[in-house]
Structures are given as structure tokens and as C-alpha cells.
Enzyme design. Structure first.
Site, PDB file in Angstrom:
ATOM      1  N   CYS A 261     -15.782   0.573   8.928  1.00 23.00           N
ATOM      2  CA  CYS A 261     -15.497  -0.394   7.880  1.00 23.00           C
ATOM      3  C   CYS A 261     -15.927  -1.781   8.343  1.00 23.00           C
ATOM      4  O   CYS A 261     -15.831  -2.107   9.527  1.00 23.00           O
ATOM      5  CB  CYS A 261     -14.003  -0.400   7.548  1.00 23.00           C
ATOM      6  SG  CYS A 261     -13.532   0.770   6.268  1.00 23.00           S
TER       7      CYS A 261
ATOM      8  N   CYS B  14     -11.646   5.810   5.776  1.00 23.57           N
ATOM      9  CA  CYS B  14     -10.950   5.654   7.069  1.00 23.57           C
ATOM     10  C   CYS B  14      -9.476   6.013   6.974  1.00 23.57           C
ATOM     11  O   CYS B  14      -8.802   6.130   8.007  1.00 23.57           O
ATOM     12  CB  CYS B  14     -11.096   4.222   7.572  1.00 23.57           C
ATOM     13  SG  CYS B  14     -12.798   3.747   7.949  1.00 23.57           S
TER      14      CYS B  14
ATOM     15  N   CYS C 294       0.857  -1.177   0.000  1.00 22.44           N
ATOM     16  CA  CYS C 294       0.000   0.000   0.000  1.00 22.44           C
ATOM     17  C   CYS C 294       0.899   1.235   0.000  1.00 22.44           C
ATOM     18  O   CYS C 294       1.625   1.479   0.973  1.00 22.44           O
ATOM     19  CB  CYS C 294      -0.924  -0.001   1.216  1.00 22.44           C
ATOM     20  SG  CYS C 294      -2.012   1.444   1.279  1.00 22.44           S
TER      21      CYS C 294
ATOM     22  N   HIS D 207      -7.202  -0.769   1.084  1.00 22.94           N
ATOM     23  CA  HIS D 207      -7.114   0.564   1.690  1.00 22.94           C
ATOM     24  C   HIS D 207      -8.470   1.251   1.602  1.00 22.94           C
ATOM     25  O   HIS D 207      -9.062   1.358   0.532  1.00 22.94           O
ATOM     26  CB  HIS D 207      -6.052   1.401   0.975  1.00 22.94           C
ATOM     27  CG  HIS D 207      -5.795   2.714   1.647  1.00 22.94           C
ATOM     28  ND1 HIS D 207      -4.834   2.884   2.636  1.00 22.94           N
ATOM     29  CD2 HIS D 207      -6.371   3.926   1.489  1.00 22.94           C
ATOM     30  CE1 HIS D 207      -4.832   4.133   3.042  1.00 22.94           C
ATOM     31  NE2 HIS D 207      -5.760   4.786   2.356  1.00 22.94           N
ATOM     32  N   CYS D 208      -8.973   1.701   2.745  1.00 22.12           N
ATOM     33  CA  CYS D 208     -10.238   2.445   2.781  1.00 22.12           C
ATOM     34  C   CYS D 208      -9.934   3.928   2.645  1.00 22.12           C
ATOM     35  O   CYS D 208      -9.252   4.504   3.496  1.00 22.12           O
ATOM     36  CB  CYS D 208     -10.985   2.164   4.089  1.00 22.12           C
ATOM     37  SG  CYS D 208     -12.529   3.092   4.245  1.00 22.12           S
TER      38      CYS D 208
ATOM     39  N   HIS E  52     -16.978  -0.114   3.277  1.00 23.08           N
ATOM     40  CA  HIS E  52     -17.197   0.871   4.333  1.00 23.08           C
ATOM     41  C   HIS E  52     -18.695   1.122   4.422  1.00 23.08           C
ATOM     42  O   HIS E  52     -19.326   1.554   3.463  1.00 23.08           O
ATOM     43  CB  HIS E  52     -16.457   2.183   4.037  1.00 23.08           C
ATOM     44  CG  HIS E  52     -16.606   3.186   5.142  1.00 23.08           C
ATOM     45  ND1 HIS E  52     -15.693   3.313   6.165  1.00 23.08           N
ATOM     46  CD2 HIS E  52     -17.564   4.103   5.391  1.00 23.08           C
ATOM     47  CE1 HIS E  52     -16.082   4.267   6.998  1.00 23.08           C
ATOM     48  NE2 HIS E  52     -17.218   4.762   6.541  1.00 23.08           N
ATOM     49  N   CYS E  53     -19.264   0.833   5.594  1.00 22.10           N
ATOM     50  CA  CYS E  53     -20.719   0.938   5.776  1.00 22.10           C
ATOM     51  C   CYS E  53     -21.055   2.238   6.491  1.00 22.10           C
ATOM     52  O   CYS E  53     -20.711   2.408   7.670  1.00 22.10           O
ATOM     53  CB  CYS E  53     -21.230  -0.253   6.577  1.00 22.10           C
ATOM     54  SG  CYS E  53     -23.024  -0.254   6.792  1.00 22.10           S
TER      55      CYS E  53
END
Length: 356
Positions: A155, A138, A121, A134-135, A148-149
Site C-alpha cells: 500500500c 492488505c 473501521c 481500510h485496504c 494499493h500499488c
């Protein structure tokens, strides 16, 4: 200014505009997270209140055996819904450890052929185990990230996926139960009340039925999707990348195989089994707090041990800077740049060993 330079400049401006819009949307989703939770709690509380004040009294006497049985059943469903919803929000999905950084020894990730098999990453500057992504909301890598909710303001990843799935299951069951109970006074031949005599109660039952039915429809699609993902050992993100790998393999006359697919029962067990002792399927039925089995870095693989899934990682072989691999020392500035380029997000790469 030449036409080629102008096109390149416009392309750069458009890319910068898209990145700026994405950053604004990500910040908006993260900021609105508590509002999503408040809205979800409001909808659930509304259905629960109407059920106890209009639906249940219209079907059974609360002092009867049937009424007490429905009180217990509904309380059990409600408790499991809120238990799993709370811990899905509160539980950190997990991030990969700092196993590989620019200055770390990469030789420990080499296979028998001496070629490192890792994903990297470039934002977090650390290694990415299988199914880790990777989010961008976040701002960190999430172990076994599904999505992601916004309704969870979190997440959905390795540590809280079980809470998320059981929450969906109990909420879906609660909607079925509420729809069935509300349909008795609405469509039953032996209704316990007449609409002209009790207009307020009739409107409450009708509103509860419609709201629960709408929620049941959307939850059926969502729950069915996640059951499919569990049974095939995938996440939502990996499903799309695996589909592309399968297409690429088909074009080359080969068949791509998901190395983490251990069979439907074992895949289900891998999700619900925890580090504590006990019958794994009870984790579905009972409210239970426990960490999932494993570390979120290594997963069982059909090609061998759980370490093989992390070391091999079903990706292309990368050629890394020789100066770093030779002595395990920190790469110089040129090698660091090269390292970041060759290990940058390679979500579309896949290993030839996964094709048969």
C-alpha cells in the site's frame, strides 16, 4: 413467495456474488505482487542494458569527457530509481494505533460540545484518523492511504508515499533522458552510425526509444496526478470523496473547503519534511532514508492545531450509546452493536465547519 421477497433474495445473492468476486480479485492481486515487481525490474533492466550497450556508445565515446559525464548522470538516475523503489516496497505504510476499541474510553475524542468526533473501521474495530482507509487487499487500515500499488506489492501510505513520489519523479526524468539520447542517432543530422551498417545496434536504439517513450507518456500522467494531489493536500481516495462533498455543499449553496490544504508550498513541505533536521527540499533530490514528520494521525489544519484535525475530523456528529459515554466503561452487547453501526465506514460524511 412474494415478489418483494424474491427481489430481496436476488439482491442478496447478487451482493454475495460481488463480494466473492472481489475477494477472488483481491487474493489474485496480492498473490501476483511479486510477479509485478519482477516484471517492473525486468523492464527497467532491459532499458538500462540497451542504453549502455547501444544508445550511449552510438552518441559518445565512453572514454571521452562527454561519455564519462553521461555515465555519471545515468548512474545517478538509476541509483535513485532503485533506491526509492526498494524502500517503497520495504517500508510499511503505517496503521493507526489502537486508540479506540469497543472497550476504550471515548470521552478523550470529545470536542468542547461533548460530542465524539471519530471515524470507525468495523473490520479492524479501531478508530480511523483523517485520510486513513481500510485496504481490502492488505486487510488492515492504512494511515493516509493513497492506493494499493500492485507494482510495489504494498500500500502507498503515510510512511512510504515520499519514496513512491520520488521514484516516479526519477523514473520520469530517466525516461526523458533516455528518449533524448536515443533520438540523437535516430533523428539527428550528424548520426554516429548508419542503420544499414549496424542493423543490430539500430534496432536496439529504436526499441529503447519506443519503450522509454511509452513509459514516459504513462508516467507523465501518473506523476502529474500525484503532484496535483500533493499540492492540494489530498490522497487519491480522498479526492473522490472530497469531490462529492464539494458537490453536496454546492447544492446547498455553500462552499466546501479542505481543512488540510495549507497552501501549495506548505503542502509540498508537509510531504517531504522529515523528523530529522535538514533542508526539506533536499529530500527530493537526494536519496534519503527518514521517517516523515509527524505520526500519521494528526495533520496540520487550517482550522487550528494539528490535534484539531484528528479530534474534529471533518465529519458529521455521531450520537453514541449514552451508557458508554457517561462513565467511559465498555458498552454492553446492545451498545456494542449500536456503536458499530453508527461508527461504520462513513466515508461520505462531512462536517459543516468545512463549509463557508
Amino acid at each position: 413467495m412474494s415478489v418483494r421477497t424474491l427481489i430481496r433474495h436476488l439482491h442478496f445473492m447478487w451482493a454475495a456474488f460481488i463480494l466473492r468476486v472481489q475477494a477472488i480479485l483481491d487474493a489474485a492481486v496480492k498473490t501476483a505482487g511479486p510477479l509485478y515487481i519482477l516484471l517492473a525490474l525486468s523492464l527497467l533492466s532491459c532499458i538500462i542494458y540497451l542504453y549502455y550497450t547501444t544508445v550511449l556508445p552510438a552518441v559518445h565515446d565512453l572514454h571521452s569527457v562527454e561519455g564519462l559525464a553521461h555515465l555519471f548522470l545515468s548512474a545517478w538516475l538509476i541509483y535513485n530509481v532503485f533506491f526509492n523503489y526498494f524502500w517503497c516496497i520495504q517500508t510499511d505504510p503505517g496503521s493507526p494505533p489502537m486508540t479506540v476499541d469497543v472497550g476504550d474510553d471515548l470521552s478523550k475524542f470529545e470536542t468542547a460540545s461533548g460530542i465524539p468526533q471519530i471515524r470507525w473501521c468495523k473490520r479492524c474495530r479501531r478508530s480511523k484518523p483523517p485520510m486513513t482507509h481500510h485496504c481490502h487487499i492488505c486487510k488492515r487500515c492504512i494511515l493516509k492511504m493513497d492506493h494499493h500499488c500492485p507494482w510495489m506489492h504494498n500500500c502507498i501510505g503515510y510512511n512510504n508515499y515520499r519514496y513512491f513520489l520520488v521514484f516516479l519523479l526519477y523514473l520520469w526524468a530517466g525516461c526523458i533522458y533516455t528518449v533524448c539520447m536515443a533520438s540523437i542517432p535516430l533523428f539527428g543530422t550528424s548520426a554516429h552510425f548508419l542503420f544499414p551498417q549496424e542493423p543490430t545496434q539500430a534496432n536496439g536504439v529504436l526499441f529503447t526509444f519506443v519503450l522509454s517513450l511509452a513509459l514516459f507518456g504513462s508516467l507523465s500522467c501518473l506523476l502529474g496526478w500525484h503532484i496535483y494531489l500533493v499540492l492540494t493536500a489530498q490522497t487519491t481516495i480522498d479526492f473522490y470523496s472530497n469531490r462529492q462533498r464539494r458537490r453536496d455543499a454546492r447544492r446547498s449553496g455553500q462552499v466546501w473547503v479542505n481543512e488540510f490544504d495549507m497552501g501549495k508550498i506548505q503542502n509540498l513541505r508537509n510531504v517531504f519534511e522529515t523528523n530529522s533536521s535538514g533542508i526539506w527540499w533536499l529530500r527530493i533530490l537526494l536519496p534519503f532514508r527518514a521517517s516523515p514528520k509527524g505520526d500519521g494521525v494528526r495533520f496540520p489544519s487550517r482550522y487550528g492545531s494539528s490535534d484539531a484535525a484528528f479530534d474534529a475530523n471533518h465529519l458529521h456528529h455521531h450520537d453514541l450509546p449514552s451508557s458508554s459515554l457517561a462513565n467511559g466503561s465498555a458498552p454492553d452487547s446492545r451498545d456494542a452493536i449500536t456503536l458499530e453501526r453508527v461508527l461504520a465506514d462513513s466515508e461520505d460524511n462531512w462536517r459543516s465547519d468545512n463549509m463557508v
